[in-house]
Write an enzyme that holds these catalytic residues in place. Structure first.
Site, short mmCIF file in Angstrom:
data_model
loop_
_atom_site.label_atom_id
_atom_site.label_comp_id
_atom_site.label_asym_id
_atom_site.label_seq_id
_atom_site.Cartn_x
_atom_site.Cartn_y
_atom_site.Cartn_z
N HIS A 84 95.41 12.24 13.80
CA HIS A 84 94.48 13.08 14.55
C HIS A 84 93.12 13.22 13.86
CE1 HIS A 84 97.54 14.12 17.41
NE2 HIS A 84 98.28 14.77 16.54
N ASP B 28 104.14 8.11 17.57
CA ASP B 28 104.27 9.55 17.50
C ASP B 28 104.27 10.13 18.92
OD1 ASP B 28 103.69 11.83 15.18
OD2 ASP B 28 102.94 12.45 17.14
N HIS C 70 102.56 12.55 19.98
CA HIS C 70 101.20 12.92 20.34
C HIS C 70 100.25 11.73 20.18
CE1 HIS C 70 103.15 16.69 18.89
NE2 HIS C 70 102.63 17.14 20.02
#
Length: 348
Positions: free
Chosen positions: A163, A199, A201
């Site tokens: 992220h 993942d 996300h």
């Protein structure tokens, strides 16, 4: 499988997150890595080593120097703000949004926190820089291992990375380990590299780093961002731009999908695209939060499915660097992550 282990990861120990205005327990805890390490030791799946330190110049290949300087000095600045700050993690309270400028760094420390942060679930702590930098060392060392003959390597580290963008942190991520691994492989002489993010996300930071480039194919299998973090990125129509048009692939599944076969169908689509791209090496952003018991995600995958995932990646017949990403500290997390590595190791 050669594993590079971040012995400094526990220095990053978040006291709490701020979710919907209230403090809540941190999700990225040291026992996430401890469980994987214990399972690796139990199975004896290859050597576990510590990384050599890499120069900041290597980090500047994907992160902006101004951002790196902020991360290195932020905790000292936080302590200088008020006598009681040593007992508190550093959270942003101001954020630049559309129409505001981000090119000029504010003098105010709190405003700089907001300039580089995208949420309130990712505070800075006393050990954040040390843990994140050593994690980056693990990722670069794991990538380099492929260039000196290893078929597979693993960066076992936290905080996670996918992220984190060129100049921002969020989603418990500060430095983008998968991106650093991919960039090192290119800097070390390869022509084309792929990143496969599995993942739960979307890896928004990774996408942003390579969105206009054709030398890194980014493929992500993740939950619908309309209802799942990071919310503002990861839609299927985000396919790259400029030279990178067509080299970003988002395979989006509805949040709450609990049918492993639907997930493996998306994985097969990713593998076909990887085979068409014909990269020289592969980086896998490996999250364990696709598990059926995951409280912050889950696509219904069970233990044996992770063996199957590792086998399918092995059949791509590419030098592969795995980088540990998300997953709650469940008892099964270590088993599932190591299942992927064992499936990869034993498939061929």
């Amino acid at each position: 499988m050669l594993t590079f282990y971040n012995e400094q990861h526990a220095q990053h120990r978040v006291r709490h997150e701020l979710v919907r205005g209230a403090p809540g327990p941190a999700r990225d805890t040291p026992d996430r890595v401890d469980g994987v390490l214990a399972e690796l030791g139990r199975r004896g799946l290859g050597r576990i080593v510590t990384p050599h330190g890499v120069p900041l110049m290597s980090l500047e290949r994907v992160h902006h120097p101004r951002y790196l300087h902020f991360l290195r000095t932020a905790w000292a600045e936080w302590l200088a703000q008020a006598p009681g700050n040593a007992a508190r993690d550093a959270f942003a309270s101001h954020f630049p949004v559309r129409g505001m400028r981000a090119d000029i760094e504010p003098d105010d420390f709190g405003a700089r926190l907001g300039l580089y942060s995208i949420d309130t679930v990712t505070p800075l702590t006393a050990g954040t820089w040390t843990a994140a930098k050593t994690g980056a060392d693990c990722a670069v060392n794991a990538a380099h291992a492929l260039r000196v003959g290893e078929r597979g390597s693993f960066a076992l580290t936290r905080p996670p990375g996918h992220h984190a963008g060129p100049d921002y942190y969020g989603g418990a991520c500060y430095l983008n380990n998968a991106a650093l691994a991919a960039q090192h492989l290119l800097d070390d002489g390869l022509q084309r590299v792929a990143i496969l993010d599995v993942d739960y996300h979307h890896g928004n930071g990774t996408q942003s780093m390579f969105y206009e480039r054709a030398d890194v194919l980014c493929i992500s299998l993740h939950a619908e961002p309309r209802s799942t973090y990071p919310f503002y990125c990861g839609h299927a129509d985000e396919t790259g731009s400029g030279a990178g048009l067509g080299y970003n692939v988002n395979l989006v599944l509805p949040a709450g999908t609990s049918n492993p076969q639907a997930w493996f169908t998306a994985l097969e689509t990713a593998c076909v695209r990887l085979s068409m791209y014909r990269p020289d090496a592969l980086v896998v952003a490996l999250g364990g939060n696709t598990f059926q018991g995951e409280p912050h995600g889950g696509f219904g995958l069970q233990g044996g499915d992770y063996l199957r995932l590792g086998e399918r990646i092995a059949w791509l017949n590419l030098p592969t660097c795995f980088v540990f990403e998300g997953g709650s500290p469940l008892r099964e997390l270590g088993v599932n992550i190591v299942n992927v590595l064992e499936g990869f190791e034993t498939a061929l």
